[in-house]
Design an enzyme around this catalytic site. Structure first.
Site, short mmCIF file in Angstrom:
data_model
loop_
_atom_site.label_atom_id
_atom_site.label_comp_id
_atom_site.label_asym_id
_atom_site.label_seq_id
_atom_site.Cartn_x
_atom_site.Cartn_y
_atom_site.Cartn_z
N TYR A 16 2.29 -36.92 -17.66
CA TYR A 16 2.71 -38.23 -17.14
C TYR A 16 3.94 -38.72 -17.90
O TYR A 16 4.94 -39.14 -17.29
CB TYR A 16 1.56 -39.22 -17.27
CG TYR A 16 1.86 -40.59 -16.72
CD1 TYR A 16 1.75 -40.83 -15.35
CD2 TYR A 16 2.24 -41.64 -17.55
CE1 TYR A 16 2.01 -42.09 -14.83
CE2 TYR A 16 2.51 -42.89 -17.03
CZ TYR A 16 2.39 -43.12 -15.67
OH TYR A 16 2.66 -44.36 -15.16
N LYS A 72 7.92 -39.56 -16.65
CA LYS A 72 8.55 -40.87 -16.81
C LYS A 72 9.80 -40.79 -17.71
O LYS A 72 10.78 -41.50 -17.47
CB LYS A 72 7.53 -41.87 -17.38
CG LYS A 72 6.37 -42.15 -16.44
CD LYS A 72 6.84 -42.62 -15.06
CE LYS A 72 5.67 -42.99 -14.17
NZ LYS A 72 6.11 -43.49 -12.83
#
Length: 255
Positions: free
Chosen positions: A160, A164
């Site tokens: 994740y 990002k």
């Protein structure tokens, strides 16, 4: 006699916005905020029923909105959908997923799924919308809902966080390329917000305590905390802001 400079408008009348992953959570909040500021908002998501309910809620609130089915992980389909929407002045890349696990336990399938939506999806939706903005020559705004995890790391969040961090790099490069066309490109980086995406995390007492200890303002963020940020960056009040990250993290990344 001196005259006062006038604050640029935060209003968005006459503008059309596209928000991905807009049927619930942060995406729905962003769509509602843009509609409340006067924009016509196209809500995009994969699930028709929840999407229709969210559009109905915005209309009931006095806003202008319409639904469109879109799978951001399908670049070809995205291009066709965006082309069919006509003029888009504001894009909010919000569609995202999380499959948290220790790095040494992450499966190839989970890695590919998160990258396909969070990075590949945001990239090609941005590309499709930017092409239209460049062709029309009127400028525009591209915003991506990134995360504080685009600036720091976190336990069980290697994939994740990787997506990002990549969004942050994509945004800076896109801002350089698209600036001459009057297109501003920025990210909004929230801390943990209570949404369906974070429900599993908050149900874990250890992780919930860890989150609370990191947020300097001493509270969990609410959806409303993101709404003002998206309106600001989409509006003329942010006319000189591009290639930037607006951290809505309660001080998490301050140290």
């Amino acid at each position: 006699m001196s005259t006062c400079p006038q604050t640029p408008s935060f209003r968005l009348e006459g503008r059309r916005a596209l928000v991905t992953g807009a049927s619930r959570g942060i995406g729905f909040a962003c769509a509602a905020a843009l509609a409340q500021a006067g924009a016509h908002v196209v809500l995009a998501a994969r699930e028709a029923r929840q999407l229709e309910e969210s559009v109905f809620a915005i209309r009931a609130d006095g806003g202008s909105a319409e639904p469109v089915l879109m799978d951001v992980s399908d670049p070809g389909g995205v291009g066709k959908v965006v082309e069919g929407l006509g003029e888009i002045d504001i894009l909010v890349n919000n569609a995202g997923i999380a499959r948290h696990a220790p790095m040494i336990e992450t499966s190839v399938g989970d890695f590919d799924a998160v990258v396909d939506v969070n990075l590949r999806g945001a990239y090609f939706v941005s590309q499709a919308v930017a092409r239209g903005m460049v062709a029309r020559g009127k400028g525009g705004v591209i915003l991506s809902i990134s995360s504080q995890m685009g600036h720091v790391g976190g336990v069980d969040r290697s994939v994740y966080a990787a997506t990002k961090h990549a969004i942050e790099g994509m945004t800076k490069s896109a801002a350089i390329e698209l600036g001459p066309h009057g297109i501003r490109v920025n990210t909004i980086c929230p801390t943990f917000i209570r949404t369906p995406l974070t429900e599993k995390t908050f149900s874990d007492a250890g992780k919930s305590d860890w989150i609370a200890s990191k947020i300097k303002l001493g509270r969990i963020a609410e959806l409303e905390d993101v709404m003002g940020a998206v309106v600001f960056l989409a509006s003329d009040a942010a006319a000189m802001i591009t290639g930037a990250s607006l951290l809505v993290d309660g001080g998490w990344t301050a140290g």
